[in-house]
Every structure is written in structure tokens, then in C-alpha cells.
Design a protein around this motif. Structure first.
Motif, PDB file in Angstrom:
ATOM      1  N   THR A 102       0.859  -1.185   0.000  1.00 29.11           N
ATOM      2  CA  THR A 102       0.000   0.000   0.000  1.00 29.11           C
ATOM      3  C   THR A 102       0.896   1.236   0.000  1.00 29.11           C
ATOM      4  OG1 THR A 102      -0.075   0.187   2.405  1.00 29.11           O
ATOM      5  CG2 THR A 102      -1.745  -1.230   1.355  1.00 29.11           C
ATOM      6  N   ALA A 103       0.302   2.386  -0.265  1.00 29.22           N
ATOM      7  CA  ALA A 103       1.062   3.638  -0.232  1.00 29.22           C
ATOM      8  C   ALA A 103       1.652   3.857   1.163  1.00 29.22           C
ATOM      9  CB  ALA A 103       0.170   4.805  -0.635  1.00 29.22           C
ATOM     10  N   THR A 104       0.882   3.543   2.188  1.00 32.68           N
ATOM     11  CA  THR A 104       1.368   3.700   3.563  1.00 32.68           C
ATOM     12  C   THR A 104       2.543   2.777   3.825  1.00 32.68           C
ATOM     13  OG1 THR A 104      -0.838   4.314   4.319  1.00 32.68           O
ATOM     14  CG2 THR A 104       0.696   3.536   6.002  1.00 32.68           C
ATOM     15  N   GLU A 105       2.457   1.540   3.358  1.00 34.63           N
ATOM     16  CA  GLU A 105       3.554   0.583   3.556  1.00 34.63           C
ATOM     17  C   GLU A 105       4.819   1.037   2.831  1.00 34.63           C
ATOM     18  OE1 GLU A 105       0.771  -3.406   4.163  1.00 34.63           O
ATOM     19  OE2 GLU A 105       1.428  -2.852   2.150  1.00 34.63           O
ATOM     20  N   LYS A 106       4.657   1.580   1.629  1.00 36.29           N
ATOM     21  CA  LYS A 106       5.821   2.102   0.900  1.00 36.29           C
ATOM     22  C   LYS A 106       6.477   3.233   1.677  1.00 36.29           C
ATOM     23  CE  LYS A 106       4.194   0.939  -3.731  1.00 36.29           C
ATOM     24  NZ  LYS A 106       3.723   1.476  -5.016  1.00 36.29           N
ATOM     25  N   CYS A 107       5.660   4.125   2.235  1.00 36.64           N
ATOM     26  CA  CYS A 107       6.198   5.228   3.042  1.00 36.64           C
ATOM     27  C   CYS A 107       6.937   4.694   4.261  1.00 36.64           C
ATOM     28  CB  CYS A 107       5.078   6.165   3.490  1.00 36.64           C
ATOM     29  SG  CYS A 107       4.421   7.197   2.169  1.00 36.64           S
ATOM     30  N   VAL A 133      10.511   2.541  -4.962  1.00 34.00           N
ATOM     31  CA  VAL A 133       9.636   3.713  -5.004  1.00 34.00           C
ATOM     32  C   VAL A 133      10.314   4.789  -5.845  1.00 34.00           C
ATOM     33  CG1 VAL A 133       8.636   3.196  -2.735  1.00 34.00           C
ATOM     34  CG2 VAL A 133      10.610   4.728  -2.888  1.00 34.00           C
ATOM     35  N   MET A 137       9.281  10.530  -4.012  1.00 34.37           N
ATOM     36  CA  MET A 137       8.702  10.102  -2.734  1.00 34.37           C
ATOM     37  C   MET A 137       9.748  10.187  -1.623  1.00 34.37           C
ATOM     38  SD  MET A 137       7.259   6.401  -1.514  1.00 34.37           S
ATOM     39  CE  MET A 137       5.497   6.537  -1.494  1.00 34.37           C
TER      40      MET A 137
END
Length: 182
Positions: A102-107, A133, A137
């Protein structure tokens, strides 16, 4: 090296796992595949084995849960020797296949590197490549993590030297200035 590792020896550590949640549908499907095809029905998991003999799962958390659900005793694993720190770093480069992060996991994966005293010195491009990524980002997250810092220092791996970069314009778009015509 691929070896057969007993499930009881595998450590599932939340500090290594990059996912926020497990996907029960994936686990059920993997368990079905294991039940039908045995412990070689899915690709080997990835494990870091410490000098003390600890086996930290780096990639394959869903497969380990599925293997347990399918009542297997062991699974094939690609085993690398290293430390807990090695396991954390390696985990940040995994999960580029299967169920996407997810975007949160990537962050969160990028944050792990940016908060580490050594890894935060990597360039944005190196962190981005490692984590799968974009450099944008990494630059955005670096600015959020270090909002009052007016420069960052990273190690240029190619030239093996420390580089200091002002952060004032990091991540900002360059303006195209059109020439004035009369």
C-alpha cells in the motif's frame, strides 16, 4: 542457498515485516496450494540466519502462515547469513511482487531507511531503487522527516565521498522561464 527449514525455527518479527496487515485470502489460497502440492508448491521464502542460529523471515510471511495452516512441518528457504539489521534492510527491498504494498507501507519502508544513522546518508535515488519507489517520494519524506534542517549529507557510493546538499529546493519543480520576445 536453498535449504529446508523447520517452521518451528522461523521467527516472524514485526520489526522486519513491512506489511501493516495480512491478507487472509492470500493465506487461504497459499494453504490450499501447500495442502495439494506439499512444501514445494510455492517459491522458497527468504531468511536471514544469525550467528546465534536465529532464522528471521525477510520475505514470505504469508507463506509461513499458510504452511502452518496446511500443517506442514518445514518449508524451503533461501538462507543468507547476517544480522537482524541485515534482515530489516533486506526486507525493505522485498515485496515488489505478489500483493503490492500500500502507499502507507511504501512510506513506512522509506521511513525505516531515513531514520537510520547509516542508511539516511544514501542518496534519494539509492533509497528509491532499494525500496522500489520514486526518488520524488524519498525527497518528500526526507523533507517531512527533517523539516528544519537546511542541508543533508549522503555518501556518494560511486565516488566514495560524503556530499552535502542544501535542502531548500529539494523536491520542488524547476520553473521554466520563457525568453521574452519583442
Amino acid at each position: 542457498m536453498i535449504v529446508i527449514v523447520p517452521l518451528a525455527a522461523l521467527l516472524l518479527d514485526k520489526g522486519i515485516q513491512v506489511r501493516e496487515i495480512f491478507y487472509p485470502g492470500n493465506i487461504a489460497e497459499y494453504a490450499r496450494l501447500y495442502a495439494e502440492g506439499g512444501n514445494t508448491a510455492l517459491p522458497p521464502i527468504l531468511v536471514i540466519k544469525s550467528a546465534r542460529g536465529q532464522h528471521w523471515v525477510v520475505d514470505g510471511f504469508h507463506r509461513v502462515h499458510a504452511a502452518r495452516q496446511a500443517k506442514l512441518l518445514d518449508v524451503p528457504a533461501e538462507v543468507k547469513t547476517g544480522t537482524y539489521r541485515d534482515a530489516v534492510l533486506l526486507a525493505c527491498s522485498q515485496n515488489k511482487h505478489g500483493h503490492p504494498l500500500t502507499a502507507t507501507e511504501k512510506c513506512q519502508v522509506v521511513w525505516r531507511l531515513l531514520q537510520d544513522q547509516e542508511w539516511k546518508k544514501w542518496s534519494a535515488a539509492e533509497i528509491a531503487r532499494h525500496c522500489g519507489v520514486s526518488s520524488d517520494m524519498v525527497l518528500r519524506l526526507r523533507r517531512e522527516l527533517l523539516p528544519n534542517q537546511n542541508h543533508i549529507m549522503y555518501v556518494d557510493q560511486k565516488h566514495e565521498k560524503e556530499v552535502i546538499v542544501p535542502t531548500r529546493n529539494l523536491g520542488k519543480k524547476k520553473r521554466n522561464i520563457s525568453p521574452v520576445t519583442h
